[in-house]
Design a protein around this motif. Sequence first.
Motif, PDB file in Angstrom:
ATOM      1  N   VAL A  39     182.650  71.468  53.952  1.00 35.03           N
ATOM      2  CA  VAL A  39     181.589  70.471  54.100  1.00 35.03           C
ATOM      3  C   VAL A  39     182.164  69.305  54.904  1.00 35.03           C
ATOM      4  O   VAL A  39     183.049  68.588  54.451  1.00 35.03           O
ATOM      5  CB  VAL A  39     181.055  70.007  52.728  1.00 35.03           C
ATOM      6  CG1 VAL A  39     179.874  69.054  52.917  1.00 35.03           C
ATOM      7  CG2 VAL A  39     180.622  71.203  51.878  1.00 35.03           C
ATOM      8  N   GLU A  97     185.055  70.962  49.330  1.00 31.93           N
ATOM      9  CA  GLU A  97     184.521  69.596  49.422  1.00 31.93           C
ATOM     10  C   GLU A  97     185.632  68.577  49.247  1.00 31.93           C
ATOM     11  O   GLU A  97     186.657  68.862  48.628  1.00 31.93           O
ATOM     12  CB  GLU A  97     183.485  69.382  48.310  1.00 31.93           C
ATOM     13  CG  GLU A  97     182.060  69.288  48.785  1.00 31.93           C
ATOM     14  CD  GLU A  97     181.732  67.988  49.532  1.00 31.93           C
ATOM     15  OE1 GLU A  97     182.640  67.321  50.066  1.00 31.93           O
ATOM     16  OE2 GLU A  97     180.538  67.652  49.573  1.00 31.93           O
ATOM     17  N   ASP A  98     185.392  67.384  49.737  1.00 37.53           N
ATOM     18  CA  ASP A  98     186.349  66.308  49.523  1.00 37.53           C
ATOM     19  C   ASP A  98     186.231  65.742  48.106  1.00 37.53           C
ATOM     20  O   ASP A  98     187.227  65.547  47.423  1.00 37.53           O
ATOM     21  CB  ASP A  98     186.177  65.197  50.566  1.00 37.53           C
ATOM     22  CG  ASP A  98     184.727  64.726  50.728  1.00 37.53           C
ATOM     23  OD1 ASP A  98     183.827  65.225  50.025  1.00 37.53           O
ATOM     24  OD2 ASP A  98     184.500  63.838  51.572  1.00 37.53           O
TER      25      ASP A  98
HETATM   26 MG    MG Z   1     181.738  65.237  51.490  1.00 38.16          MG
END
Ligand code: MG
Length: 179
Positions: A39, A97-98
Amino acid sequence: MSERISVLLSEAEVDRRIQEIGEQISRDYEGRQVHLVCVLKGGSFFMCELAKRITVPVSLDFMSVSSYGMDTKSSGIVRIVKDLDDSLKDKDVIIVEDIVDSGRTLSYLMEMLRDRAPRSLRLCTLLDKPERRLVEVKVDYTGFQIPDKFVVGYGLDYAQKYRNLPYIGVVEVDKEKEE
Ligand code: MG
Ligand code: IMP
């Protein structure tokens, strides 16, 4: 406006944890191929580091959704900015994802990607702020659970800055200096 950044997780700590997650994923997916869905933009630094540490075959794809503007608060709007290039059908997919914050982005994404008939669908996030959760999301691999602080670095930004920091830092905005 001026910001101060203080280190929350050092580069060495983050690297060590990514190595562990890479090993875990390599064990869990033994004999299979994993399809990592990054993402953008926040997940990109994490995905590259993670992919290098996975020992089973890996393929990659990217998508971009937007739920935040220039502010540190969620707008609540999730918009697809860039969709995936490849089909997910019959693939063992891991979304990378982060950070999972309110959970809005991920719950929306997971539902949407599940409709594309992957063989399996898991979620891997570098950071998790469980205190902030508004929507339930099942996270399969978590780097670190962190307190309710706005963080930057390792792909995470504040108004598009600081993504390139090799560590995770906490942002403190000096309000008095705002114009
Ligand atoms: Mg993100
Ligand atoms: P959620 O939908 O509220 O879970 O938010 C997900 C997205 O918000 C993340 O993928 C980040 O892009 C952004 N975000 C949430 N918390 C932070 C933070 O502390 N620093 C930078 N970005 C954040």
